[in-house]
Design a protein around this motif. Structure first.
Motif, PDB file in Angstrom:
ATOM      1  N   SER A 126       0.821  -1.212   0.000  1.00  0.00           N
ATOM      2  CA  SER A 126       0.000   0.000   0.000  1.00  0.00           C
ATOM      3  C   SER A 126       0.853   1.258   0.000  1.00  0.00           C
ATOM      4  CB  SER A 126      -0.942  -0.001   1.214  1.00  0.00           C
ATOM      5  OG  SER A 126      -0.222   0.206   2.416  1.00  0.00           O
ATOM      6  N   CYS A 136      -6.999   7.398  -6.823  1.00  0.00           N
ATOM      7  CA  CYS A 136      -6.643   7.827  -5.474  1.00  0.00           C
ATOM      8  C   CYS A 136      -7.861   8.273  -4.680  1.00  0.00           C
ATOM      9  CB  CYS A 136      -5.639   8.983  -5.531  1.00  0.00           C
ATOM     10  SG  CYS A 136      -4.072   8.542  -6.265  1.00  0.00           S
ATOM     11  N   PRO A 173      -5.107   5.999   4.256  1.00  0.00           N
ATOM     12  CA  PRO A 173      -5.855   5.822   3.005  1.00  0.00           C
ATOM     13  C   PRO A 173      -7.359   5.955   3.192  1.00  0.00           C
ATOM     14  CG  PRO A 173      -4.151   4.169   3.181  1.00  0.00           C
ATOM     15  CD  PRO A 173      -4.200   4.865   4.507  1.00  0.00           C
ATOM     16  N   ASN A 177      -9.090   8.719   1.054  1.00  0.00           N
ATOM     17  CA  ASN A 177      -9.917   8.204  -0.040  1.00  0.00           C
ATOM     18  C   ASN A 177     -11.405   8.253   0.254  1.00  0.00           C
ATOM     19  OD1 ASN A 177      -7.538   7.640  -1.357  1.00  0.00           O
ATOM     20  ND2 ASN A 177      -7.521   5.476  -0.811  1.00  0.00           N
TER      21      ASN A 177
END
Length: 265
Positions: A126, A136, A173, A177
Motif C-alpha cells: 500500500s 486515489c 488511506p 480516499n
C-alpha cells in the motif's frame, strides 16, 4: 544489539512524524529481534510506545488545526471497541502452543510474528503502489462511506489489539480516499486515532502483563524525540515521496521475519 535497537527507536518516531504511520509497524520487530523481548509482551510494550509517541506527535498537528476531531471519534469509537474485544478475548485465548507440523511447532509467539510479517507485506504494497486521479479518490455515496469507515475502524482496532501496530498505513488511506481529508490533516488525525487505540489497548493489557517501565520509558523517550524530528521534517519533505521508500524497507523486513520464523526456529 541494544545500540541498534535504540537507534531504530528514533526512526520509529521519525516515520510517525513524517507520514503518520509506518513507524509503529517496526516497533514489535525492534523489540523482539533487537531487544529479545517475548513477542506477546512486545505487543503490549508496542501499544504503550506507539500510543504515547503518536499522542506527542499529534500535539503539533493539533496546534496547526490539522486534526479533525469529529472524524477521529467516528473512526475511533469502533476501533476502540475492537481493541477491547481483541485484547480481552482473542489474545488471551491463543494457547502458548497452537499446533505442530513435524518438527515445526507453531507457538503463540511464532503465530504473532507470522501475522505481523504478513501484515507488513500488505502494508508495504500500500505504501509502494502509485495511484493517479480517480484511483486515489474513488467516488462513493454517503452511506457507503460511513459503512466503509466503520468497517475500517473495526479492522484497525483488531490489528492494533492483536499485534500492537497502530495501523496508520490503514487509517490514512481511509481518511484520504473515503473522507477526502487533506493529506496533512489525515496524518494529524491518524496520529490521534493511533494514540487512542494504542493507549486503550495498553490499559486493557496491564492486568495480565509485567511491565519493565524503565525500559519502555527509554524507548518512548527516543521515539518521541524522533517524532518531533519527523514533524519538523514533514513541513520540508514530501511524505508522498518518502512513503514508497519506507514501503520497500517494510517489505524487506516482512520477508525477513517470515524466513526467520519459518526456517530458523
Amino acid at each position: 544489539m541494544d545500540v541498534f535497537g535504540y537507534i531504530a527507536s528514533v526512526f520509529i518516531g521519525i516515520s510517525l512524524g513524517i507520514i503518520g504511520g509506518g513507524g509503529s509497524i517496526l516497533t514489535v520487530p525492534v523489540l523482539v529481534y533487537l531487544f529479545s523481548i517475548d513477542a506477546a509482551l512486545a505487543t503490549v510494550y508496542s501499544l504503550f510506545i506507539v500510543g504515547m509517541t503518536s499522542l506527542a506527535g499529534s500535539v503539533s498537528y493539533f496546534k496547526k488545526g490539522l486534526i479533525n476531531l469529529k472524524t477521529a471519534l467516528v473512526f475511533g469509537i469502533p476501533s476502540i471497541a475492537a481493541v477491547f474485544l481483541t485484547r480481552t478475548y482473542v489474545v488471551t485465548a491463543i494457547p502458548d502452543e497452537i499446533f505442530s507440523l513435524g518438527n515445526f511447532i507453531v507457538t503463540k509467539n511464532i503465530l504473532l510474528m507470522l501475522v505481523f510479517a504478513v501484515l507488513m507485506l500488505f502494508a508495504s504494497f500500500s505504501m509502494i503502489k502509485k495511484c493517479r486521479g480517480e484511483d486515489c479518490f474513488p467516488s462513493e455515496n454517503h452511506i457507503v462511506k460511513n459503512s466503509a469507515v466503520i468497517f475500517q475502524g473495526v479492522f484497525v482496532g483488531f490489528v492494533t489489539g492483536l499485534i500492537g501496530a497502530g495501523g496508520g498505513f490503514l487509517i490514512i488511506p481511509a481518511l484520504v480516499n473515503l473522507l477526502k481529508l487533506d493529506i496533512k490533516k489525515a496524518i494529524g488525525t491518524s496520529l490521534f486515532i493511533i494514540a487512542l487505540n494504542s493507549l486503550f489497548g495498553f490499559v486493557v493489557s496491564l492486568s495480565h502483563s509485567e511491565i519493565d517501565w524503565i525500559f519502555i520509558l527509554k524507548i518512548l523517550g527516543l521515539a518521541i524525540f524522533g517524532v518531533f524530528i519527523g514533524s519538523r521534517l514533514s513541513s520540508k519533505i514530501d511524505g508522498k515521496k518518502l512513503k514508497p521508500a519506507f514501503g520497500w524497507f517494510v517489505l524487506v523486513m516482512g520477508v525477513y521475519i517470515l524466513i526467520k520464523e519459518i526456517f530458523f526456529q
